[in-house]
Motif scaffolding. Structure first.
Motif, short mmCIF file in Angstrom:
data_model
loop_
_atom_site.label_atom_id
_atom_site.label_comp_id
_atom_site.label_asym_id
_atom_site.label_seq_id
_atom_site.Cartn_x
_atom_site.Cartn_y
_atom_site.Cartn_z
N LYS A 30 3.29 -4.12 83.41
CA LYS A 30 1.98 -3.47 83.33
C LYS A 30 2.09 -1.96 83.45
O LYS A 30 1.38 -1.22 82.76
CB LYS A 30 1.05 -4.01 84.42
CG LYS A 30 -0.36 -3.43 84.36
CD LYS A 30 -1.24 -4.01 85.46
CE LYS A 30 -2.66 -3.47 85.34
NZ LYS A 30 -2.73 -2.00 85.44
N ASP A 69 0.40 0.84 80.97
CA ASP A 69 -0.43 1.94 81.48
C ASP A 69 0.13 3.29 81.04
O ASP A 69 -0.62 4.21 80.68
CB ASP A 69 -0.52 1.88 83.00
CG ASP A 69 -1.27 0.67 83.51
OD1 ASP A 69 -2.00 0.04 82.70
OD2 ASP A 69 -1.13 0.33 84.69
N THR A 126 -1.68 6.17 78.88
CA THR A 126 -1.85 7.52 79.43
C THR A 126 -1.35 8.58 78.47
O THR A 126 -1.99 9.63 78.29
CB THR A 126 -1.09 7.64 80.77
OG1 THR A 126 -1.63 6.70 81.70
CG2 THR A 126 -1.22 9.05 81.34
#
Length: 298
Positions: A282, A286, A290
């Motif tokens: 995960k 992310d 970003t």
């Protein structure tokens, strides 16, 4: 009346035909792909001539567990590996953590197993930025106006995470130099071609063991949070029974089967492979969000 030679020839032909059918049936019975061959791709995170012997040990052990021939392929780069799985050219593949993000999205890759230590704990590694010991740079912010050697586009520790570190510390004016791989980025720093270079903890360990990096001549000025080690994946559109068989086979490999690969991944001493899921990575999903990374960035 047929001659003895004719009868013998017919019997021989029938025997050969049955033998050929038996081989195909055997592969099918073992749950192998249609041609009885499992194509296993590996990312080029180290020189292929070094990776191949290590992964041949793993592939041979996996072949014995599956009852299928395992064909090893060290791919050209991260993008090529994703494309090969998407086009059905790979059945099983080890991706870098960031490469896996796009392989899961674009090629349906599903994580199966990764590398554990002797206690059975999933291993991780870190990205890092290093400079010469006499460099005036003491922290990542000091890289403004300097040159930084990165590995290759799409590498988690050799590309995305160092760039994320620069962004997080508002360091914009850095000249990025993609060297083509982790060893090449390190070599650029050793030879004084750049002011700084990415060196992840895996590359650092293997280079020190090989005597090609004198840590006393350099300093680390930035280090990332831990990254879960590379997942070995299966292509999502394969038969579920075969995917389950691959999972079981990988998790049943002995530490000795993965020891040589583990040495490249700074897994010493190695344990058996351990199961991983999408949630394990995960942090990489992310990171991609970003940085706004897309498939073409790998």
């Amino acid at each position: 009346m047929k001659s003895p030679q004719t009868v013998l020839g017919a019997l021989l032909a029938a025997t050969l035909a049955l033998t050929a059918c038996g081989g195909t049936d055997s592969a099918a019975a073992n749950g192998c792909p249609g041609d009885g061959k499992v194509r296993f791709g590996v990312e080029p995170y180290e020189a292929p001539d070094k990776l191949k012997p290590a992964y041949e040990v793993l592939a041979k052990a996996l072949s014995a567990k599956l009852g299928c021939e395992v064909e090893l392929q060290i791919v050209d780069d991260y993008a090529a590996e994703v494309l090969a799985m998407r086009n059905g050219k790979l059945d099983v593949a080890q991706f870098g953590p960031l490469g896996y993000v796009f392989a899961s999205q674009k090629a349906g890759a599903q994580p199966v197993a990764s590398f554990a230590d002797g206690s059975g704990k999933l291993t991780s590694y870190t990205a890092g930025i290093w400079v010469a010991k006499d460099s005036p740079a003491q922290k990542i912010e000091d890289l403004r106006g300097k040159s930084l050697a990165l590995s290759s586009v799409g590498s988690a520790s050799g590309d995305a995470l160092p760039r994320y570190g620069l962004k997080k510390h508002n360091v914009a004016d850095v000249k990025l130099d993609y060297a083509g791989g982790h060893p090449e980025a390190m070599l650029a720093l050793i030879n004084g071609k750049v002011d700084a270079a990415e060196i992840n903890s895996q590359q650092l360990a293997s280079a020190k063991a090989a005597g090609t990096f004198d840590e006393g001549r350099f300093r680390q000025i930035w280090r990332s949070e831990p990254i879960p080690n590379d997942p070995i994946t299966v292509r999502g559109d394969l038969d579920q029974a075969f995917k389950d068989k691959v999972r079981k086979a990988l998790l049943e490999l002995e530490p000795a089967d993965v020891e040589k690969v583990g040495a490249f991944l700074d897994v010493t001493p190695p344990g058996p492979l351990v199961e991983v899921t999408n949630d394990t990575y995960k942090v990489l999903f992310d990171l991609a969000n970003t940085l706004g990374l897309k498939e073409e960035d790998v």
